[in-house]
Scaffold this active site. Structure first.
Site, PDB file in Angstrom:
ATOM      1  N   ASP A  18       0.852  -1.189   0.000  1.00 38.95           N
ATOM      2  CA  ASP A  18       0.000   0.000   0.000  1.00 38.95           C
ATOM      3  C   ASP A  18       0.885   1.235   0.000  1.00 38.95           C
ATOM      4  O   ASP A  18       2.076   1.160   0.313  1.00 38.95           O
ATOM      5  CB  ASP A  18      -0.928   0.012   1.216  1.00 38.95           C
ATOM      6  CG  ASP A  18      -1.882   1.207   1.210  1.00 38.95           C
ATOM      7  OD1 ASP A  18      -2.486   1.463   0.151  1.00 38.95           O
ATOM      8  OD2 ASP A  18      -1.997   1.898   2.231  1.00 38.95           O
ATOM      9  N   SER A  19       0.281   2.366  -0.323  1.00 39.02           N
ATOM     10  CA  SER A  19       1.020   3.626  -0.296  1.00 39.02           C
ATOM     11  C   SER A  19       1.293   4.087   1.126  1.00 39.02           C
ATOM     12  O   SER A  19       2.063   5.020   1.338  1.00 39.02           O
ATOM     13  CB  SER A  19       0.229   4.715  -1.034  1.00 39.02           C
ATOM     14  OG  SER A  19      -1.019   4.931  -0.389  1.00 39.02           O
ATOM     15  N   TYR A  59      -0.230   8.403  -3.146  1.00 38.78           N
ATOM     16  CA  TYR A  59       0.060   8.076  -4.541  1.00 38.78           C
ATOM     17  C   TYR A  59      -0.911   8.776  -5.496  1.00 38.78           C
ATOM     18  O   TYR A  59      -0.589   9.024  -6.654  1.00 38.78           O
ATOM     19  CB  TYR A  59      -0.056   6.561  -4.764  1.00 38.78           C
ATOM     20  CG  TYR A  59       1.160   5.751  -4.384  1.00 38.78           C
ATOM     21  CD1 TYR A  59       2.198   6.282  -3.620  1.00 38.78           C
ATOM     22  CD2 TYR A  59       1.273   4.426  -4.795  1.00 38.78           C
ATOM     23  CE1 TYR A  59       3.298   5.525  -3.272  1.00 38.78           C
ATOM     24  CE2 TYR A  59       2.374   3.650  -4.452  1.00 38.78           C
ATOM     25  CZ  TYR A  59       3.384   4.198  -3.695  1.00 38.78           C
ATOM     26  OH  TYR A  59       4.476   3.428  -3.359  1.00 38.78           O
ATOM     27  N   GLY A  60      -2.120   9.056  -5.015  1.00 38.18           N
ATOM     28  CA  GLY A  60      -3.194   9.536  -5.885  1.00 38.18           C
ATOM     29  C   GLY A  60      -2.879  10.705  -6.794  1.00 38.18           C
ATOM     30  O   GLY A  60      -3.236  10.688  -7.973  1.00 38.18           O
ATOM     31  N   CYS A  89     -10.585   3.737  -1.517  1.00 46.54           N
ATOM     32  CA  CYS A  89      -9.196   3.891  -1.075  1.00 46.54           C
ATOM     33  C   CYS A  89      -9.113   3.195   0.269  1.00 46.54           C
ATOM     34  O   CYS A  89      -9.975   3.410   1.131  1.00 46.54           O
ATOM     35  CB  CYS A  89      -8.826   5.368  -0.951  1.00 46.54           C
ATOM     36  SG  CYS A  89      -7.196   5.651  -0.191  1.00 46.54           S
ATOM     37  N   THR A  90      -8.112   2.362   0.459  1.00 39.51           N
ATOM     38  CA  THR A  90      -8.057   1.575   1.696  1.00 39.51           C
ATOM     39  C   THR A  90      -7.755   2.423   2.925  1.00 39.51           C
ATOM     40  O   THR A  90      -7.889   1.940   4.053  1.00 39.51           O
ATOM     41  CB  THR A  90      -7.023   0.436   1.576  1.00 39.51           C
ATOM     42  OG1 THR A  90      -5.753   0.969   1.160  1.00 39.51           O
ATOM     43  CG2 THR A  90      -7.502  -0.613   0.573  1.00 39.51           C
ATOM     44  N   HIS A  91      -7.379   3.681   2.728  1.00 38.79           N
ATOM     45  CA  HIS A  91      -7.228   4.592   3.873  1.00 38.79           C
ATOM     46  C   HIS A  91      -8.588   5.022   4.432  1.00 38.79           C
ATOM     47  O   HIS A  91      -8.717   5.316   5.617  1.00 38.79           O
ATOM     48  CB  HIS A  91      -6.459   5.859   3.470  1.00 38.79           C
ATOM     49  CG  HIS A  91      -4.983   5.688   3.334  1.00 38.79           C
ATOM     50  ND1 HIS A  91      -4.407   5.040   2.267  1.00 38.79           N
ATOM     51  CD2 HIS A  91      -3.949   6.084   4.130  1.00 38.79           C
ATOM     52  CE1 HIS A  91      -3.090   5.059   2.405  1.00 38.79           C
ATOM     53  NE2 HIS A  91      -2.782   5.681   3.526  1.00 38.79           N
ATOM     54  N   CYS A 132      -4.245  -1.281  -2.173  1.00 37.16           N
ATOM     55  CA  CYS A 132      -4.183   0.130  -2.561  1.00 37.16           C
ATOM     56  C   CYS A 132      -4.963   0.278  -3.858  1.00 37.16           C
ATOM     57  O   CYS A 132      -4.620  -0.350  -4.867  1.00 37.16           O
ATOM     58  CB  CYS A 132      -2.728   0.546  -2.766  1.00 37.16           C
ATOM     59  SG  CYS A 132      -2.493   2.233  -3.387  1.00 37.16           S
ATOM     60  N   ASN A 133      -6.021   1.079  -3.836  1.00 40.09           N
ATOM     61  CA  ASN A 133      -6.848   1.259  -5.026  1.00 40.09           C
ATOM     62  C   ASN A 133      -6.093   1.949  -6.150  1.00 40.09           C
ATOM     63  O   ASN A 133      -6.239   1.590  -7.317  1.00 40.09           O
ATOM     64  CB  ASN A 133      -8.098   2.067  -4.671  1.00 40.09           C
ATOM     65  CG  ASN A 133      -9.147   1.251  -3.963  1.00 40.09           C
ATOM     66  OD1 ASN A 133     -10.092   0.757  -4.564  1.00 40.09           O
ATOM     67  ND2 ASN A 133      -8.995   1.092  -2.659  1.00 40.09           N
ATOM     68  N   THR A 134      -5.271   2.941  -5.812  1.00 38.97           N
ATOM     69  CA  THR A 134      -4.529   3.669  -6.839  1.00 38.97           C
ATOM     70  C   THR A 134      -3.554   2.751  -7.561  1.00 38.97           C
ATOM     71  O   THR A 134      -3.486   2.741  -8.795  1.00 38.97           O
ATOM     72  CB  THR A 134      -3.772   4.861  -6.221  1.00 38.97           C
ATOM     73  OG1 THR A 134      -4.695   5.723  -5.556  1.00 38.97           O
ATOM     74  CG2 THR A 134      -3.031   5.644  -7.284  1.00 38.97           C
TER      75      THR A 134
END
Length: 264
Positions: free
Chosen positions: A10-11, A42-43, A183-185, A73-75
């Site tokens: 992940d970022s 990262y977005g 977004c996993t955040h 991480c979706n991005t």
């Protein structure tokens, strides 16, 4: 039986929301996690740079001899997942398709919202996946670039976080019945998001949804861990300050973990 670890990338700390669900559902599986908090978010970054960073995370996990890699991480999933999946000979899973599928099952009025980083939203990947499976569903996408910095700085409960979430989500209020946290955040801001959207809106945690797919792939490739192993050792790595990562992780995972610093 395969006692090697599952690798997560992940970022930053957002992927811990996926790890938390995996530990709950598959407690016998080992985890190696790498969060690139030093270069988060990262977005807003260019695609080329996101790909480069993602490959660095992938290559790090490969040095740990993992049996599967999960893009938590979706991005990174939107930009690099297909390329990495095609290049590796171990299973590689992303979080977007599971999240899209869950949104389709959830919506009762065919009105779905997606929030994510600027790159994830610009890729339009959630709308494409959702409407490929359910063409009648209307998808409203919204970039929320200020959410990741809030989480990475561990300010999820602050008054500024509440204001930012309220201001950011106001265009979606009253217009959807299902909201994908793309977004996993974002699940780390879930209570505030739910409060803003209202109790009738179902929130979809794309990361948590992908754990079901992890289980399916473990069975399909016959690489399940040892079901009888009661205590497994997880390893967590960050490119930034281990103490901040550890503080957030301990709250989210409800256990104290050791975090190692790594330079990529």
């Amino acid at each position: 039986m395969d006692t090697r670890a599952i690798g997560f990338l992940d970022s930053g700390v957002g992927g811990l929301t996926v790890v938390c669900e995996l530990i709950r559902q598959l407690p016998h599986e080992k985890i190696v996690y790498i969060g690139d908090s030093a270069r988060a978010p990262y977005g807003p970054r260019p695609k080329k740079q996101i790909k480069e960073y993602t490959w660095e995370l992938v290559n790090f996990l490969l040095t740990q001899n993992v049996k599967m890699i999960v893009f938590a991480c979706n991005t990174a999933t939107a930009v690099a997942w297909e390329e990495v999946k095609a290049a590796l000979d171990i299973p590689v899973l992303g979080v977007i398709l599971p999240g899209a599928s869950a949104a389709i099952k959830s919506t009762t009025k065919g009105q779905v919202g997606v929030i994510g980083t600027p790159m994830t939203v610009a890729s339009d990947i959630y709308r494409k996946k959702i409407q490929l499976l359910a063409p009648s569903v209307q998808v409203r996408s919204l970039a929320c670039p200020k959410f990741v910095p809030i989480v990475e700085s561990n300010e999820m409960c602050s008054s500024i976080a509440k204001k930012i979430v309220y201001d950011s989500l106001s265009p979606l209020v009253g217009k959807i019945d299902t909201l994908v946290l793309g977004c996993t955040h974002y699940p780390l801001l879930r209570p505030i998001i739910q409060n803003v959207m209202g109790p009738s809106v179902k929130l979809i945690d794309s990361g948590a949804e992908c754990v079901r797919d992890i289980s399916v792939l473990l069975n399909y490739f016959d690489i399940n861990g040892n079901y009888h192993q009661k205590a497994v050792e997880h390893r967590f790595f960050t490119t930034a300050n281990p103490e901040i990562f550890q503080e957030i992780a301990s709250i989210w995972l409800k256990q104290k973990i050791n975090v190692e610093h790594v330079t990529l």
